[in-house]
Motif scaffolding. Sequence first.
Motif, short mmCIF file in Angstrom:
data_model
loop_
_atom_site.label_atom_id
_atom_site.label_comp_id
_atom_site.label_asym_id
_atom_site.label_seq_id
_atom_site.Cartn_x
_atom_site.Cartn_y
_atom_site.Cartn_z
N LEU A 64 47.97 -32.88 -3.09
CA LEU A 64 48.74 -34.10 -2.84
C LEU A 64 47.87 -35.35 -2.95
O LEU A 64 48.40 -36.47 -3.00
N GLY A 65 46.57 -35.18 -2.94
CA GLY A 65 45.67 -36.33 -3.03
C GLY A 65 45.49 -37.05 -1.72
O GLY A 65 45.03 -38.20 -1.70
N ILE A 66 45.83 -36.42 -0.61
CA ILE A 66 45.71 -37.06 0.70
C ILE A 66 44.28 -37.03 1.20
O ILE A 66 43.77 -38.00 1.76
N MET A 67 43.61 -35.91 0.96
CA MET A 67 42.25 -35.73 1.49
C MET A 67 41.50 -34.82 0.52
O MET A 67 41.97 -33.73 0.20
N THR A 68 40.36 -35.28 0.06
CA THR A 68 39.58 -34.51 -0.90
C THR A 68 38.19 -34.24 -0.34
O THR A 68 37.86 -34.63 0.77
N GLY A 69 37.37 -33.58 -1.14
CA GLY A 69 36.05 -33.19 -0.68
C GLY A 69 34.99 -34.23 -0.95
O GLY A 69 35.27 -35.39 -1.24
N THR A 70 33.75 -33.80 -0.84
CA THR A 70 32.60 -34.68 -1.01
C THR A 70 32.23 -34.78 -2.49
O THR A 70 32.72 -34.03 -3.33
N ALA A 71 31.32 -35.69 -2.77
CA ALA A 71 30.91 -35.92 -4.16
C ALA A 71 30.27 -34.69 -4.79
O ALA A 71 30.37 -34.48 -6.00
N GLU A 72 29.63 -33.86 -3.98
CA GLU A 72 28.98 -32.66 -4.52
C GLU A 72 29.91 -31.47 -4.64
O GLU A 72 29.49 -30.37 -4.97
N GLY A 73 31.21 -31.67 -4.34
CA GLY A 73 32.18 -30.62 -4.56
C GLY A 73 32.43 -29.69 -3.38
O GLY A 73 32.97 -28.60 -3.56
N SER A 74 32.08 -30.11 -2.19
CA SER A 74 32.33 -29.33 -0.98
C SER A 74 33.40 -30.00 -0.13
O SER A 74 33.64 -31.20 -0.26
N PHE A 75 34.04 -29.22 0.74
CA PHE A 75 35.02 -29.79 1.65
C PHE A 75 34.44 -29.99 3.04
O PHE A 75 34.86 -30.88 3.78
N SER B 191 38.89 -26.16 -5.80
CA SER B 191 37.61 -25.59 -6.27
C SER B 191 36.43 -26.12 -5.45
O SER B 191 35.47 -26.66 -6.01
N TYR B 192 36.50 -25.96 -4.14
CA TYR B 192 35.40 -26.38 -3.28
C TYR B 192 34.31 -25.31 -3.28
O TYR B 192 34.60 -24.10 -3.24
N LYS B 193 33.07 -25.73 -3.27
CA LYS B 193 31.95 -24.80 -3.24
C LYS B 193 31.95 -23.97 -1.96
O LYS B 193 31.47 -22.84 -1.95
N ASP B 194 32.46 -24.55 -0.88
CA ASP B 194 32.45 -23.88 0.42
C ASP B 194 33.85 -23.38 0.80
O ASP B 194 34.19 -23.31 1.97
N HIS B 195 34.65 -23.02 -0.20
CA HIS B 195 36.04 -22.62 0.05
C HIS B 195 36.13 -21.43 1.01
O HIS B 195 37.07 -21.36 1.81
N ARG B 196 35.17 -20.52 0.95
CA ARG B 196 35.21 -19.35 1.82
C ARG B 196 35.06 -19.71 3.29
O ARG B 196 35.42 -18.92 4.17
N GLN B 197 34.52 -20.87 3.57
CA GLN B 197 34.32 -21.30 4.96
C GLN B 197 35.57 -21.96 5.55
O GLN B 197 35.61 -22.24 6.74
N ILE B 198 36.57 -22.19 4.72
CA ILE B 198 37.79 -22.87 5.17
C ILE B 198 38.72 -21.85 5.81
O ILE B 198 39.10 -20.86 5.18
N HIS B 199 39.11 -22.11 7.04
CA HIS B 199 40.03 -21.21 7.74
C HIS B 199 41.48 -21.53 7.38
O HIS B 199 42.28 -20.63 7.11
N PHE B 200 41.82 -22.83 7.36
CA PHE B 200 43.19 -23.25 7.08
C PHE B 200 43.34 -23.54 5.58
O PHE B 200 43.50 -24.69 5.17
N LYS B 201 43.29 -22.50 4.79
CA LYS B 201 43.27 -22.66 3.33
C LYS B 201 44.56 -23.26 2.79
O LYS B 201 44.54 -24.10 1.90
N LYS B 202 45.70 -22.82 3.30
CA LYS B 202 46.98 -23.32 2.79
C LYS B 202 47.07 -24.82 2.95
O LYS B 202 47.43 -25.55 2.00
N GLU B 203 46.73 -25.31 4.13
CA GLU B 203 46.85 -26.74 4.40
C GLU B 203 45.83 -27.55 3.61
O GLU B 203 46.14 -28.62 3.08
N VAL B 204 44.59 -27.06 3.55
CA VAL B 204 43.55 -27.78 2.80
C VAL B 204 43.89 -27.83 1.32
O VAL B 204 43.74 -28.88 0.67
N ASN B 205 44.37 -26.73 0.76
CA ASN B 205 44.77 -26.73 -0.65
C ASN B 205 45.93 -27.68 -0.91
O ASN B 205 45.96 -28.37 -1.93
#
Length: 237
Positions: free
Chosen positions: A200-211, A181-195
């Motif tokens: 998995l908890g390996i890499m998350t977004g910023t405090a304001e909810g963006s990736f 649920s990233y605010k900037d999810h539409r800007q992510i090209h590699f959606k499968k990998e980021v999701n």
Amino acid sequence: MKTYLIGGIYLPEKPLLLKCTFIFMCTFMIPWPLQPAITESNKLYENLVCSSDIYSESTTFTDINNHWAENYINSLAESKIVTGKPNGTFAPEDKITRAQFTAITSRLLNLKPVYTNYFQDVNGNLQYEISAAYEAGIIRGINPEIFAPHRAITREQMAVILYRTYNIIHLTDYETFITASYKDHRQIHFKKEVNAIYELGIMTGTAEGSFRPKQTATRAQAAKVVWGLGCDGGDGG
């Protein structure tokens, strides 16, 4: 995982044959991902120093004292997965390049390349690690001949490498059905990998909810996510 010995090179269960009639007729001068077999005995990540408090005079850099990533950096340095600058610093807030991050993940898995000449713009100290990562299917170039090793890596490019490295570590092809649920999810090209790495908890977004997928990462941030992947295996770390 099953492997096949073909011409002295280990290939995965479904080798890429490059449309050859017989695999022995394939020319191995053509760069293609060979994915060398990774045995349990040579996985360096299994020997990664995962203590929460690592200190060693031989691996502590002069500019990381009291830095938030000090323990992660020291742990990876103790395991010879990261190195510093010639002047004894680590430069934790410097941007990390595509070559540097690739080299870290290659060392984490202790990958060994078959060939070392895949990209026109890759040479020097990190050519070995980049070639090994390419053969393992962890990285690709920005085109078939160019890797752009000195370009700063973006967060979503880092996510892709982490996802593929996780799959090698766990001998899987991790699949997720969630959408982070990233605010900037539409800007992510590699959606499968980021999701996937979010779940998995390996890499998350910023405090304001963006990736912030196009934002570059620092050497300290890279140390943290690679340490988490090697020590926690992505299971909530």
